[in-house]
Enzyme design. Sequence first.
Site, PDB file in Angstrom:
ATOM      1  N   GLU A 122      20.531  41.343  44.554  1.00 53.68           N
ATOM      2  CA  GLU A 122      21.039  40.033  44.153  1.00 53.68           C
ATOM      3  C   GLU A 122      20.643  38.941  45.143  1.00 53.68           C
ATOM      4  OE1 GLU A 122      24.862  41.214  41.464  1.00 53.68           O
ATOM      5  OE2 GLU A 122      25.324  40.773  43.555  1.00 53.68           O
ATOM      6  N   GLU A 181      38.038  42.393  39.694  1.00 53.51           N
ATOM      7  CA  GLU A 181      37.049  41.424  39.199  1.00 53.51           C
ATOM      8  C   GLU A 181      36.895  41.501  37.688  1.00 53.51           C
ATOM      9  OE1 GLU A 181      33.164  41.876  40.986  1.00 53.51           O
ATOM     10  OE2 GLU A 181      32.223  40.487  39.574  1.00 53.51           O
ATOM     11  N   ASP A 224      28.510  48.051  37.263  1.00 53.39           N
ATOM     12  CA  ASP A 224      29.254  47.183  38.171  1.00 53.39           C
ATOM     13  C   ASP A 224      30.758  47.168  37.898  1.00 53.39           C
ATOM     14  OD1 ASP A 224      29.741  45.436  40.170  1.00 53.39           O
ATOM     15  OD2 ASP A 224      28.931  43.669  39.169  1.00 53.39           O
TER      16      ASP A 224
END
Length: 677
Positions: free
Chosen positions: A268, A369, A341
């Site tokens: 990323e 998240e 993820d």
Amino acid sequence: MHNFRMYLVLLFMIPLAVFAEDGSQLWLRFPAKNGISADKIISRGNSPTLNIARKELSSHWQGQTVELRTEKSLKNLKDGYTIKSVQNKIVISAGKEIGLLYGVYHILRLQQTNVSTANLNITEKPSFDVRVLNHWDNLDGSIERGYAGHSLWKWEDLPNTVSPRYEAYARANASVGINATVLNNVNASPNMLREDYLKKVKILADIFRPYGIKVYLSVNFSSPKVLGKTENSDPLNKDVQKWWKDKAAEIYKLIPDFGGFLVKANSEGQPGPQDYGRTHADGANMMADVLKPYGGIVMWRAFVYSPSKEDRAKQAYLEFVPLDGKFRDNVIIQIKNGPIDFQPREAFNPLFGALRKTPEMVEFQITQEYLGQSNHLVFLSPLFKETLESDTYADGKGSTIAKITDGTLRPGKITAISGVANIGEDTDWTGHQFAQSNWYAFGRLAWNHELTSEQIADEWIKMTFTDRPEFVNPVKQIMLTSRETVVDYMMPLGLHHIFAGNHHYGPEPWGDYKGGRPDWSPVYYHQADARGIGFDRTRTGSNAVSQYFPPLNEIYGNIETCPEDLLLWFHHVPWDYKMKDGKTLWDELCYKYDSGVHQVREYQKTWDQMQPYIDEQRFSEVQSKLKIQAKDSVWWKDACLLYFQTFSKRPIPYDIERPVNELEDLKKIKLNMGHHN
Ligand code: GCW
């Protein structure tokens, strides 16, 4: 006179205020009455750790005499301990002093949960050596994916001003056996390694040390170039190697028991060894070599993927398997539980077990998240256990991820487990009273992965609220089903990553970030079309199934044998496909979403009946959050079903509650919560 009396009343209220039920005490709500007197605590020595153990007893323990003994012969228990009833006393013995403190928390837990402390004969040995929280805290006080306020670490005030919460944090961790902390975000600022910051880190390390907690840091791979003005940060460049060597020396001078580095490289947009044509092993080994003389380790993350044609779910495996055997022995590969993820449900990461010569550790996400953040009540222990108990078949049947990573099947290596922390400076630490249970559960499982979710929930509820069965039983039911519930109303049957970009809070299955990275777009993951839905990872699809050991590759690869809760993870399935219960896939999907919504409604009904048993503040806070969760679950259901219906062209079964939103309205929702992908 009247005023004077008021004044007196206020004075008397102060001690009460200290014990306000605002969640700040976490699960450590020990009786405020005095514990046993000093003459009922037998122990020799005067170290900071022992002093804490004695203080906990004299403040909170109300049972018989306790003797604390360190015994060399117990070294094989590592941080563990034994607790034995001997005549009229309880003897806690351990190879290390920290084991004594853990033993003290153990008996306090028994006391708090009303378990008899007569005839004790307990032996405890931790499942993993390094039990670590990863904080994604930035130096500016913000927290990446943090939902409980700002960072606990007050970098501006350190090293001179020390918040009392640093010690409270250490104590909470020690009480569940967590012994390591990575203070800063894996998207690391090079500044973390600046001398002035290291002096601040030292203060935290000094506070944490007596509680058995070692400090680690996330490091930015470009640090030598940015801070040391080396020509580049190439791991084979001698100047770069020297910079790291000197940096390690500087760190260990300040913090002699510094734990080591955590590294996110070439992922990323973060810099890494591949920027110089080197491998992850070259990068990790350079750091491992400079930490080795001090006993430090490198936790190198396998969360790497690039915007390539290759299925994102395959990339960690493709990257790391060829490097097996090339890493130093003080490097451990930190692998997210799933290959994408931290989704509500993922297949486990096929890299587990595939590295035979390199130690592997799991990275869980405690911060929610992708699970409703600090608004949704979701107890994560079942998710953690699902991963740990997954059989990889790497060394034949029974090669669970727990046994691969805890040293049972791959002995002689470092063992570790990590969780991305959900802690911030909110009064209740985690932003939702029940999110505390996830910090607790992570710690308890890191200590003993054989505990059941039921045991953990039971302990936590009794310690945190009350041991009244009228409360414990229904609330435990909520907790134990809550993970499956969130899967049902967000992404059942193996759906994944259909979240709105950036904030990852609400649904956006229509999301198609054209021009951006396809692997950040929901449409890339669900692949819905007129024929059906799901990501084809079979042999004729992306062939991610081939990364699993037999027989899993066959089981997952065959639509008939693939577990239904992972069906759309591995297969593109026709809308009229017959599920095991006889329903079509489309109908099944509808019922799953609907059932998620219904479950949350049931939680509300149950919770409202809990009012008599607990304090008003925590009761009403949870009640409000459940309202949000109920609304969100309908939002998820309507968004997903109405959108997928544009492909399936089938009616939502008529016994299901009708959508209450228009798809076009839902598409307009843009939460301003700010973030990158
Ligand atoms: O899940 C993604 C998150 C990023 C995070 C990244 C990672 C720290 O959305 O916020 O960055 O994973 O784990 O590196």
